[in-house]
Design a protein around this motif. Structure first.
Motif, PDB file in Angstrom:
ATOM      1  N   LYS A  48       0.820  -1.217   0.000  1.00  0.00           N
ATOM      2  CA  LYS A  48       0.000   0.000   0.000  1.00  0.00           C
ATOM      3  C   LYS A  48       0.852   1.265   0.000  1.00  0.00           C
ATOM      4  CE  LYS A  48      -3.973  -2.230   2.165  1.00  0.00           C
ATOM      5  NZ  LYS A  48      -5.005  -2.190   3.244  1.00  0.00           N
ATOM      6  N   TRP A  94       1.376   3.719  -2.109  1.00  0.00           N
ATOM      7  CA  TRP A  94       0.744   4.226  -3.328  1.00  0.00           C
ATOM      8  C   TRP A  94       1.626   5.220  -4.074  1.00  0.00           C
ATOM      9  CZ3 TRP A  94      -2.478   0.719  -4.073  1.00  0.00           C
ATOM     10  CH2 TRP A  94      -3.255   0.193  -3.037  1.00  0.00           C
ATOM     11  N   ARG A 151      -4.650   8.125  -4.544  1.00  0.00           N
ATOM     12  CA  ARG A 151      -4.739   7.412  -3.264  1.00  0.00           C
ATOM     13  C   ARG A 151      -3.602   7.808  -2.329  1.00  0.00           C
ATOM     14  NH1 ARG A 151      -6.353   1.133  -4.084  1.00  0.00           N
ATOM     15  NH2 ARG A 151      -6.769   1.384  -1.846  1.00  0.00           N
ATOM     16  N   SER A 152      -2.451   8.170  -2.900  1.00  0.00           N
ATOM     17  CA  SER A 152      -1.306   8.526  -2.058  1.00  0.00           C
ATOM     18  C   SER A 152      -1.493   9.879  -1.392  1.00  0.00           C
ATOM     19  CB  SER A 152      -0.027   8.551  -2.891  1.00  0.00           C
ATOM     20  OG  SER A 152       0.032   9.708  -3.715  1.00  0.00           O
TER      21      SER A 152
END
Length: 958
Positions: free
Chosen positions: A670, A672, A708-709
């Motif tokens: 995860k 991102w 998303r990051s």
């Protein structure tokens, strides 16, 4: 002695003779000088050749006449057909440097010519050299010492360039220490030696390749030829340089780099500038240096740098070596000799023209019989010939067999039936392995056997320090017990080394490196495999000791040069073989090689190949599965870094696999932000490969990951990358919308910069130009150039110049305007600056864009020869880098250029062109159209339709 460059204009044959006589006298008096005298254009082009000669000379003698003065000051272009080929502006530019009156020395043959001396030199002392007094003064200026006057200057006979250049050097400069040593006897190779002699004597043969499987005797043949040349003072060679790319036997077990070769060779041949970051440019620069003298270059064992059997079999992986060999095959004063197990596909088109290839066969029975008899094998000629046939005439196998029979069986040839038969492939050393198996049984329990197993730990000559580290107490169980100095006196250890040399299992002692041990790669491979399979604990312990040894070799904790870093790269390889990748990563690779986020080898040294070799050690399955001993984060970093290096080396197809695996690893974690970066890089990679749908897909992913990051910079970057991918696919509306969205994001965070800039701005300008908005592009590129005047890199500066050049060319083609001459002038100026800037930036990915744009300008101006020169360079770059978008653009521009050439000759030219240039134009268009459909290169479809309409119109009017 100072290097002198003599620049003059060929006013007449008589004037040239006087200049050559002056040069001849200086050479006789020990002054190293070069003239701008050639019968043909230098391979690198006159402009670059002149610039390099001027920059590299301590003094430049300028032989002034009225014609020379006008040309130096840019008042007259050299007339076609005259001997002078340089561009006056080069001399003029150098004259205005601070050292103009110290390095540039005006010389005249007649007093009245002094009035033509250029303005920057008018206050300098000029020399009248038509008499001995003037020559004496000039000589004293050049050497700071008096010289006994010589007889009156006379005319010098004309000499061809090769013959004349030999006068500049008294003895050749030699560097062959990196070539392996081989046995002195050579049998059955007189024909091949004659071919090598002929190639060296033939000025039209620039490169010769020796192709054969391992152990056939390529290196032995080259070494014998070198010995014969040396006895004849190298027959006019001014430089002799040899290098071996040591490899681990016949198998693809290691990733080998050419970086160390280029690092040493560039320095040895005189390069003293900053590190060259582009691998291709390293090859080009070294080729330029090699061409300055008549050089014999030996490259031994390049197969580790070639692709193994498969689709790309024989092609060079290393772009630098590819550039070097292509350039030398094209133009070379001397000769390059390459030995390899696989034919060089990159230069196959030159075979029979400027290159030759020898497919070295195994020894015939008669030669094999001679070899066995020289090794003290007893038997009839028929028996020895039969033994040679039985072992395939394989040179290494026969050497090992001969010594084995002589020592173990008193030379009796009939005892060969005691040698075991194996299932190994004969071409890959199966016969030699048969004898090695016998040796291993015979030497079991003796120091010699342990030494051979130690040699299998290395892929190059072994330094004494490394051997000492291995045999130091306590012993490595099952490996060095018989080598402990407490039980084996030093004299007996030395005897064991010599015994192995006598048996041909170790190479003869190298006089230039007496403290090193070496052996044939097949010997390394055989005994290394046996140690790893039969005693894995000893294998790991030995590599652990070598890791500890090599990590402490550099004098500095953080070495500066690639040469100083070599032991650290060796430490990485041995440490990972020892099964300690995490420790190696923390102590050596990340801390001392990469210097954490500095990425020192690639960013500071341009050593992408060396860095890739280090990363190779961290893989269980290259380039797919990193070591499971590494943390997930480090595995992902290994994958993404590997993809980066492969891409930088031009190995785009190979780069895709580790990059995708790295992206997946970051998704799992995860992370991102990093996933977005890798996805964006994949999009760029697939764009270059011409797989546009893949590029768009990865780019859409990169935007999603960036969002998303929450990283605003990545959200901005990835939108512009997606916009560019959509532009290439022909989705102009969506692309324009995304560019505007990214620009709004930039204005929000940086209100003082309302336009996209740098690479993002260039891509937006590219879209705007495809829509004909040249005024908007001029406004944007002019503004971003102004913003970047204090902090722009070379690439971004060049890209803005490229946008402006294309914009002015579009404006010049606008039929609604009354006058366009000024726009053509601006288009020429910016196009020239863009190409120059892209070269200086080392931007091989972008250089074809500049060359294609400048070719379009030359086409419009009917400067067809210049247009074709740029187009062909763009095509070569695109082909070697698999840049299919650029290849399509090449074919489209080539189509336009062929049509322009036809139309330039009027109706008659067009009629003839239907069978000549017109037909060629159609072929280019058909190729482009097919590629566009296959790739989904939608932005170019309207251009194809426009060209088809033009063809239809021309056919109707014909």
């Amino acid at each position: 002695m100072n290097k002198i460059f003599i620049s003059y204009s060929h006013d007449s044959r008589e004037h040239a003779d006087r200049v050559l006589a002056l040069a001849d006298r200086l050479i006789q008096d020990g002054v190293d000088c070069v003239l701008d005298q050639y019968e043909e254009s230098p391979a690198e082009g006159w402009t670059r050749w002149m610039d390099r000669q001027i920059r590299g000379a301590e003094f430049v003698l300028m032989i002034f006449t009225e014609i020379y003065g006008r040309r130096v000051n840019g008042e007259e272009e050299p007339a076609k057909g005259l001997g002078v080929k340089w561009e006056g502006k080069l001399i003029y530019q150098h004259l205005y440097q601070a050292d103009a009156n110290t390095r540039f020395i005006p010389v005249v043959f007649a007093p009245e010519h002094a009035q033509f001396i250029s303005t920057p030199l008018q206050d300098a002392t000029y020399y009248l050299v038509s008499n001995d007094e003037g020559y004496e003064k000039l000589y004293r200026r050049l050497t700071h010492k008096p010289k006994t006057p010589k007889p009156e200057l006379g005319k010098l006979r004309e000499l061809p360039p090769r013959e004349r250049k030999q006068d500049f050097f008294i003895a050749p400069k030699i560097q062959t220490a990196k070539l392996p040593t081989t046995a002195s006897e050579l049998f059955g190779r007189e024909k091949e030696l004659q071919i090598l002699d002929a190639a060296w004597a033939d000025e039209h043969t620039h490169l010769l390749s020796l192709v054969a499987w391992g152990g056939v005797g390529k290196t032995a043949l080259v070494n014998e030829w070198l010995s014969r040349l040396e006895r004849d003072n190298f027959r006019g060679a001014e430089r002799v340089f040899g290098w071996s790319f040591y490899s681990q036997g016949t198998r693809e077990e290691r990733n080998v780099s050419a970086d160390s070769f280029f690092d040493e060779a560039l320095r040895w041949f005189g390069y003293s500038g900053p590190p060259i970051l582009s691998t291709w440019d390293k090859g080009i620069r070294l080729a330029e240096l090699l061409r300055q003298q008549k050089t014999l270059l030996i490259l031994d064992g390049v197969e580790p740098l070639q692709y193994p059997p498969g689709q790309l079999q024989g092609e060079l992986k290393d772009q630098g070596l590819k550039a070097l060999l292509k350039e030398l095959a094209r133009a070379n004063l001397g000769l390059c000799v390459v030995t390899t197990r696989v034919a060089l596909q990159d230069i196959s088109h030159t075979e029979g023209k400027t290159s030759r290839r020898i497919d070295l066969e195994n020894l015939n029975p008669a030669a094999g019989s001679q070899l066995l008899r020289s090794l003290q094998v007893k038997g009839t000629d028929k028996e020895l010939a039969e033994a040679s046939r039985e072992f395939g005439g394989h040179a290494l196998a026969l050497n090992l067999l001969g010594r084995y029979l002589a020592v173990v069986h008193e030379g009796e040839v009939r005892k060969r039936d005691l040698i075991p038969h194996l299932t190994e492939e004969e071409k890959q050393g199966g016969h030699a392995r048969r004898v090695m198996e016998s040796y291993e049984r015979w030497l079991a329990g003796k120091p010699e056997c342990d030494i051979l197993h130690l040699m299998g730990l290395f892929d190059r000559p072994v330094a004494k320090g490394a051997i000492d580290a291995l045999i130091a107490p306590p012993p490595i169980v099952g490996l060095t017990s018989h080598l402990q100095l407490a039980n084996l006196p030093l004299a007996q250890l030395q005897f064991a080394f010599q015994h192995l040399r006598d048996l041909r299992l170790l190479a003869e002692k190298d006089a230039q490196r007496p403290d090193t041990l070496d052996c044939h790669p097949l010997v390394r491979e055989h005994f290394g495999e046996k140690l790893r399979q039969q005693n894995p604990a000893a294998w790991k312990e030995a590599h652990r000791r070598l890791y500890e040894y090599y990590k402490n070799v550099p004098a500095k904790e953080l070495p500066d040069t690639l040469e100083e870093m070599e032991p650290l790269f060796a430490a990485v390889a041995h440490g990972c073989q020892a099964g300690n990748p995490t420790k190696v990563w923390e102590e050596i690779y990340w801390k001392r090689i990469e210097r954490e986020n500095e990425h020192y080898p690639t960013r500071s040294l341009g050593a992408f190949g060396a860095d890739l070799s280090a990363l190779f050690s961290f893989f269980e399955t290259p380039w797919e599965k990193p070591s499971s001993e590494l943390s997930e984060n480090r595995q992902a970093l290994v994958l993404s870094s590997t993809g980066f290096c492969l891409r930088a080396l031009g190995r785009l197809r190979e780069a895709a696999q580790p990059m995708q695996a790295g992206m997946v690893a970051y998704i799992v974690q995860k992370d991102w932000r990093r996933a977005a970066i890798v996805a964006g890089n994949l999009s760029e990679l697939y764009l270059a490969l011409g797989e546009i749908s893949q590029a768009v897909a990865f780019s859409r992913q990169s935007v999603g990951f960036a969002d998303r990051s929450g990283d605003e910079l990545q959200r901005f970057y990835q939108r512009t990358a997606l916009a560019d991918a959509l532009h290439q696919s022909g989705e102009l509306t969506d692309a324009h919308q995304l560019f505007c969205e990214a620009e709004a994001m930039q204005r929000h965070s940086r209100p003082e910069y309302p336009y996209l800039e740098a690479l993002q701005g260039f891509h937006f300008c590219d879209l705007l130009l495809s829509q004909g908005q040249y005024q908007e592009v001029k406004k944007r590129a002019t503004q971003t150039l102004e913003w970047g005047s204090q902090g722009y890199g070379l690439l971004h500066y060049a890209l803005d110049k490229l946008s402006l050049g294309r914009a002015f060319l579009l404006q010049a083609a606008d039929r609604s305007l009354v006058t366009t001459g000024q726009y053509f002038a601006q288009a020429r100026n910016y196009s020239q600056q863009a190409v120059t800037g892209l070269r200086e930036a080392g931007a091989q990915d972008f250089l074809p864009r500049g060359l294609l744009a400048r070719a379009a300008f030359y086409r419009v101006q009917n400067e067809f020869a210049l247009a074709w020169a740029d187009l062909e360079e763009a095509r070569e770059i695109a082909e070697r880098g698999e840049m299919k978008l650029h290849l399509v653009d090449y074919h489209l521009e080539a189509c336009r250029l062929c049509l322009a050439e036809s139309m330039a000759h009027g109706a008659e030219g067009m009629a003839q062109g239907a069978k000549g240039k017109g037909q060629e134009a159609r072929e280019h268009l058909d190729i482009a159209a097919k590629m566009i459909e296959e790739m989904g290169y939608g932005r170019r479809k309207p251009e194809v339709e426009e060209l088809r309409r033009l063809f239809s119109s021309l056919e109707k009017s014909a």
